[in-house]
Scaffold this motif. Structure first.
Motif, PDB file in Angstrom:
ATOM      1  N   SER A 175       0.825  -1.206   0.000  1.00 55.15           N
ATOM      2  CA  SER A 175       0.000   0.000   0.000  1.00 55.15           C
ATOM      3  C   SER A 175       0.865   1.265   0.000  1.00 55.15           C
ATOM      4  O   SER A 175       1.993   1.271   0.512  1.00 55.15           O
ATOM      5  CB  SER A 175      -0.911   0.023   1.231  1.00 55.15           C
ATOM      6  N   PRO A 176       0.352   2.354  -0.561  1.00 52.01           N
ATOM      7  CA  PRO A 176       1.073   3.631  -0.506  1.00 52.01           C
ATOM      8  C   PRO A 176       1.292   4.106   0.922  1.00 52.01           C
ATOM      9  O   PRO A 176       2.252   4.828   1.192  1.00 52.01           O
ATOM     10  CB  PRO A 176       0.150   4.590  -1.273  1.00 52.01           C
ATOM     11  N   PHE A 177       0.394   3.683   1.851  1.00 52.69           N
ATOM     12  CA  PHE A 177       0.496   4.161   3.236  1.00 52.69           C
ATOM     13  C   PHE A 177       1.821   3.768   3.874  1.00 52.69           C
ATOM     14  O   PHE A 177       2.561   4.619   4.374  1.00 52.69           O
ATOM     15  CB  PHE A 177      -0.671   3.630   4.068  1.00 52.69           C
ATOM     16  N   LEU A 178       2.136   2.482   3.890  1.00 57.13           N
ATOM     17  CA  LEU A 178       3.352   2.038   4.562  1.00 57.13           C
ATOM     18  C   LEU A 178       4.613   2.582   3.890  1.00 57.13           C
ATOM     19  O   LEU A 178       5.575   2.950   4.557  1.00 57.13           O
ATOM     20  CB  LEU A 178       3.408   0.515   4.636  1.00 57.13           C
ATOM     21  N   LYS A 179       4.606   2.635   2.572  1.00 60.65           N
ATOM     22  CA  LYS A 179       5.771   3.164   1.859  1.00 60.65           C
ATOM     23  C   LYS A 179       5.973   4.642   2.182  1.00 60.65           C
ATOM     24  O   LYS A 179       7.110   5.095   2.389  1.00 60.65           O
ATOM     25  CB  LYS A 179       5.598   2.954   0.362  1.00 60.65           C
ATOM     26  N   SER A 180       4.886   5.392   2.249  1.00 63.82           N
ATOM     27  CA  SER A 180       4.980   6.814   2.591  1.00 63.82           C
ATOM     28  C   SER A 180       5.359   7.002   4.057  1.00 63.82           C
ATOM     29  O   SER A 180       6.088   7.926   4.403  1.00 63.82           O
ATOM     30  CB  SER A 180       3.653   7.519   2.297  1.00 63.82           C
ATOM     31  N   LEU A 181       4.840   6.117   4.909  1.00 67.36           N
ATOM     32  CA  LEU A 181       5.171   6.189   6.335  1.00 67.36           C
ATOM     33  C   LEU A 181       6.676   6.048   6.533  1.00 67.36           C
ATOM     34  O   LEU A 181       7.281   6.780   7.331  1.00 67.36           O
ATOM     35  CB  LEU A 181       4.428   5.085   7.091  1.00 67.36           C
ATOM     36  N   LYS A 182       7.272   5.126   5.808  1.00 70.94           N
ATOM     37  CA  LYS A 182       8.719   4.940   5.884  1.00 70.94           C
ATOM     38  C   LYS A 182       9.455   6.223   5.504  1.00 70.94           C
ATOM     39  O   LYS A 182      10.417   6.631   6.174  1.00 70.94           O
ATOM     40  CB  LYS A 182       9.161   3.804   4.967  1.00 70.94           C
ATOM     41  N   ASN A 183       9.001   6.892   4.466  1.00 75.22           N
ATOM     42  CA  ASN A 183       9.663   8.103   3.989  1.00 75.22           C
ATOM     43  C   ASN A 183       9.480   9.291   4.925  1.00 75.22           C
ATOM     44  O   ASN A 183      10.261  10.241   4.874  1.00 75.22           O
ATOM     45  CB  ASN A 183       9.138   8.473   2.599  1.00 75.22           C
ATOM     46  N   ARG A 184       8.463   9.245   5.757  1.00 71.70           N
ATOM     47  CA  ARG A 184       8.172  10.360   6.659  1.00 71.70           C
ATOM     48  C   ARG A 184       8.722  10.121   8.063  1.00 71.70           C
ATOM     49  O   ARG A 184       8.480  10.906   8.966  1.00 71.70           O
ATOM     50  CB  ARG A 184       6.656  10.601   6.732  1.00 71.70           C
ATOM     51  N   LEU A 185       9.448   9.026   8.239  1.00 68.54           N
ATOM     52  CA  LEU A 185       9.995   8.662   9.545  1.00 68.54           C
ATOM     53  C   LEU A 185      11.477   9.009   9.596  1.00 68.54           C
ATOM     54  O   LEU A 185      12.207   8.771   8.638  1.00 68.54           O
ATOM     55  CB  LEU A 185       9.803   7.161   9.782  1.00 68.54           C
ATOM     56  N   HIS A 186      11.917   9.589  10.700  1.00 69.51           N
ATOM     57  CA  HIS A 186      13.320   9.993  10.830  1.00 69.51           C
ATOM     58  C   HIS A 186      14.237   8.787  10.599  1.00 69.51           C
ATOM     59  O   HIS A 186      14.030   7.719  11.193  1.00 69.51           O
ATOM     60  CB  HIS A 186      13.577  10.594  12.211  1.00 69.51           C
ATOM     61  N   PRO A 187      15.247   8.930   9.742  1.00 65.66           N
ATOM     62  CA  PRO A 187      16.053   7.765   9.352  1.00 65.66           C
ATOM     63  C   PRO A 187      16.952   7.211  10.446  1.00 65.66           C
ATOM     64  O   PRO A 187      17.377   6.061  10.363  1.00 65.66           O
ATOM     65  CB  PRO A 187      16.889   8.301   8.182  1.00 65.66           C
ATOM     66  N   GLN A 188      17.238   7.977  11.489  1.00 66.12           N
ATOM     67  CA  GLN A 188      18.187   7.515  12.510  1.00 66.12           C
ATOM     68  C   GLN A 188      17.526   6.992  13.778  1.00 66.12           C
ATOM     69  O   GLN A 188      18.049   6.090  14.416  1.00 66.12           O
ATOM     70  CB  GLN A 188      19.152   8.658  12.865  1.00 66.12           C
ATOM     71  N   HIS A 189      16.382   7.570  14.137  1.00 63.98           N
ATOM     72  CA  HIS A 189      15.745   7.147  15.390  1.00 63.98           C
ATOM     73  C   HIS A 189      14.226   7.010  15.273  1.00 63.98           C
ATOM     74  O   HIS A 189      13.555   6.753  16.279  1.00 63.98           O
ATOM     75  CB  HIS A 189      16.057   8.148  16.506  1.00 63.98           C
ATOM     76  N   GLY A 190      13.685   7.177  14.074  1.00 60.22           N
ATOM     77  CA  GLY A 190      12.234   7.138  13.897  1.00 60.22           C
ATOM     78  C   GLY A 190      11.609   5.875  14.466  1.00 60.22           C
ATOM     79  O   GLY A 190      12.083   4.765  14.226  1.00 60.22           O
ATOM     80  N   THR A 191      10.526   6.052  15.209  1.00 63.76           N
ATOM     81  CA  THR A 191       9.880   4.938  15.910  1.00 63.76           C
ATOM     82  C   THR A 191       8.372   4.971  15.660  1.00 63.76           C
ATOM     83  O   THR A 191       7.746   6.027  15.756  1.00 63.76           O
ATOM     84  CB  THR A 191      10.154   5.029  17.430  1.00 63.76           C
ATOM     85  N   VAL A 192       7.819   3.804  15.339  1.00 62.93           N
ATOM     86  CA  VAL A 192       6.377   3.657  15.118  1.00 62.93           C
ATOM     87  C   VAL A 192       5.820   2.701  16.167  1.00 62.93           C
ATOM     88  O   VAL A 192       6.404   1.627  16.409  1.00 62.93           O
ATOM     89  CB  VAL A 192       6.070   3.109  13.712  1.00 62.93           C
ATOM     90  N   VAL A 193       4.700   3.081  16.789  1.00 62.10           N
ATOM     91  CA  VAL A 193       4.021   2.227  17.768  1.00 62.10           C
ATOM     92  C   VAL A 193       2.595   2.005  17.292  1.00 62.10           C
ATOM     93  O   VAL A 193       1.875   2.957  17.010  1.00 62.10           O
ATOM     94  CB  VAL A 193       4.010   2.857  19.173  1.00 62.10           C
ATOM     95  N   VAL A 194       2.199   0.734  17.182  1.00 58.47           N
ATOM     96  CA  VAL A 194       0.878   0.378  16.667  1.00 58.47           C
ATOM     97  C   VAL A 194       0.115  -0.404  17.731  1.00 58.47           C
ATOM     98  O   VAL A 194       0.638  -1.378  18.292  1.00 58.47           O
ATOM     99  CB  VAL A 194       0.989  -0.475  15.384  1.00 58.47           C
ATOM    100  N   ASN A 195      -1.116   0.014  17.997  1.00 64.20           N
ATOM    101  CA  ASN A 195      -1.991  -0.747  18.887  1.00 64.20           C
ATOM    102  C   ASN A 195      -2.643  -1.872  18.104  1.00 64.20           C
ATOM    103  O   ASN A 195      -3.269  -1.653  17.069  1.00 64.20           O
ATOM    104  CB  ASN A 195      -3.063   0.156  19.489  1.00 64.20           C
ATOM    105  N   LEU A 196      -2.498  -3.105  18.603  1.00 66.41           N
ATOM    106  CA  LEU A 196      -3.070  -4.279  17.948  1.00 66.41           C
ATOM    107  C   LEU A 196      -3.883  -5.099  18.941  1.00 66.41           C
ATOM    108  O   LEU A 196      -3.571  -5.128  20.132  1.00 66.41           O
ATOM    109  CB  LEU A 196      -1.961  -5.164  17.368  1.00 66.41           C
ATOM    110  N   HIS A 197      -4.884  -5.773  18.429  1.00 68.55           N
ATOM    111  CA  HIS A 197      -5.625  -6.725  19.236  1.00 68.55           C
ATOM    112  C   HIS A 197      -4.895  -8.065  19.224  1.00 68.55           C
ATOM    113  O   HIS A 197      -4.464  -8.532  18.171  1.00 68.55           O
ATOM    114  CB  HIS A 197      -7.035  -6.944  18.682  1.00 68.55           C
ATOM    115  N   SER A 198      -4.793  -8.690  20.387  1.00 73.69           N
ATOM    116  CA  SER A 198      -4.248 -10.044  20.476  1.00 73.69           C
ATOM    117  C   SER A 198      -5.326 -10.938  21.065  1.00 73.69           C
ATOM    118  O   SER A 198      -6.384 -10.474  21.450  1.00 73.69           O
ATOM    119  CB  SER A 198      -2.995 -10.072  21.356  1.00 73.69           C
ATOM    120  N   ASP A 199      -5.039 -12.231  21.132  1.00 67.85           N
ATOM    121  CA  ASP A 199      -6.051 -13.132  21.674  1.00 67.85           C
ATOM    122  C   ASP A 199      -5.704 -13.594  23.082  1.00 67.85           C
ATOM    123  O   ASP A 199      -6.317 -14.485  23.623  1.00 67.85           O
ATOM    124  CB  ASP A 199      -6.258 -14.351  20.764  1.00 67.85           C
TER     125      ASP A 199
END
Length: 422
Positions: A291-315
């Motif tokens: 998807s364009p979303f993840l590829k764009s997200l990568k480009n908008r994240l700082h290359p040295q320390h950029g951090t992504v946190v995602v809330n997910l449901h588990s079982d």
């Protein structure tokens, strides 16, 4: 958004054997969940309308809060009066504020999904009893997965030699993006704790935005048009009293997440993603590796320390480090059967073969997990040393907790059910 852990024959054992160390001073402690985890008939509906963005019936329900105790109200009223004098010096009118009370406000989709929970204060000017205003309590994170996201995100970026100390003091800017708004407690908490935080918030549903401002006490001055201009040219006088120094650094956009991330030119240090629709589903476009979303997200994240946190449901609210990602997350909730694929997609696209890592931690009390994907972290490719990563995160989580004076333990959220993403 979250799902509460299933009640079962093992629930009592799990509840007491895995409980976090209690800190009663935390008004968002899970011990208070019984005050707001009720049915629609238990609460008072203060807002209800039908969404045209796929969220079904959107409601806000109010429930009484037992904290803070009434003995503390005079001190809070005095603080409001002092703030007024500081913000509006020379004003002749002798303003006296009175507190009406505190409530939990719960944002729900389709009457069965609790999307967000906040605590707010209701108060008024004594000279004008009709001048009631709401103030969301920025220090209160009522839902455990938000504490997990904050703890893991800040501990991880601090592990990348990021200068968090000067950001907290406001001597350096941290650009944060929150995808999914709900009641707004996550960005408001971050802005109140971190003076250098500049936070963009993306919410696709205008009804959710209206609910957060009108019924959940989120600062209205934060609302921004697609052109980047504030919808309100200047904040109301009472908003300045409540939020001056904070609401200037909150920028709330009504936008589709993919449209925003593919068109923005900003680079973000830290990105939080909590975006579920009315059917409790994490949209496929937000985790599809093509998807364009993840590829764009990568480009908008700082290359040295950029951090992504995602809330997910588990079982499960307990993850066994000996189990595979697939066996841990395959399961019964709407999102669970996709979680291992989500983890792989984020790590492969954002980190790839560059230095960095991905990991998950489980969230107590509710069936959620936090996925963290980070660039940097001192990892230069090759096989990750699990003990090295955990030791570093543990050290930084203690540092973060002390620097920001959190009312909850970051450490417990960072190390709970830790799993590296392959």
């Amino acid at each position: 958004m979250w799902a509460r852990a299933k009640l079962s024959s093992t629930w009592g054992i799990r509840r007491f054997s895995t409980a976090l160390r209690r800190r009663i001073e935390d008004e968002g402690d899970w011990i208070y969940a019984s005050e707001w985890w009720g049915t629609e008939s238990d609460g008072q509906t203060v807002l209800q309308s039908v969404s045209d963005k796929g969220n079904g019936v959107v409601s806000v329900l109010a429930y009484p809060s037992s904290r803070p105790n009434t003995v503390y109200w005079p001190g809070i009223e005095k603080w409001l009066q002092q703030r007024f004098k500081e913000i509006h010096p020379g004003y002749d009118h002798n303003v006296r504020y009175r507190i009406l009370g505190y409530q939990w406000r719960v944002l729900r989709f389709n009457d069965n999904t609790r999307q967000s929970t906040v605590k707010l204060m209701a108060a008024y000017d004594d000279s004008d009893p009709g001048s009631v205003f709401f103030m969301q309590q920025a220090h209160c994170l009522a839902v455990p997965y938000l504490k997990s996201m904050v703890s893991t995100g800040l501990a991880t970026i601090a592990s990348c030699n990021y200068d968090l100390t000067n950001v907290i003091k406001g001597k350096k800017t941290m650009n944060i993006l929150c995808i999914g708004h709900g009641g707004g407690s996550l960005p408001l908490f971050l802005a109140s704790k971190i003076q250098g935080a500049r936070i963009h918030i993306i919410e696709i549903d205008p009804l959710v935005i209206s609910a957060s401002i009108q019924a959940m006490g989120f600062p209205s001055f934060s609302l921004t048009s697609s052109s980047g201009q504030r919808v309100k040219p200047k904040p109301d006088p009472i908003e300045e009293v409540l939020w001056k120094g904070i609401h200037e650094r909150l920028i709330l956009y009504e936008s589709d997440a993919q449209d925003f991330i593919t068109n923005t030119s900003d680079i973000y240090d830290l990105i939080f993603i909590d975006a579920y629709n009315g059917d409790d589903i994490f949209p496929h476009d937000l985790w599809d590796p093509r998807s364009p979303f993840l590829k764009s997200l990568k480009n908008r994240l700082h290359p040295q320390h950029g951090t992504v946190v995602v809330n997910l449901h588990s079982d499960s609210d307990i993850l066994d480090s000996n189990e595979s990602m697939e066996s841990v997350f395959s399961g019964i909730l709407p999102m669970s059967k996709y979680v291992s694929a989500v983890c792989k997609s984020y790590k492969d696209v954002i980190v790839g073969k560059d230095c960095g890592l991905g990991y998950t931690v489980s969230v107590p009390w509710v069936c959620n997990a936090s996925l963290v994907v980070c660039r940097g972290f001192g990892m230069n490719g090759g096989v990750l040393d699990r003990n090295f990563v955990i030791d570093k995160l543990v050290s930084k989580s203690i540092e973060v907790e002390n620097l920001l004076n959190f009312p909850f333990s970051c450490l417990e959220y960072v190390k709970r059910g830790f799993l590296l993403v392959d």
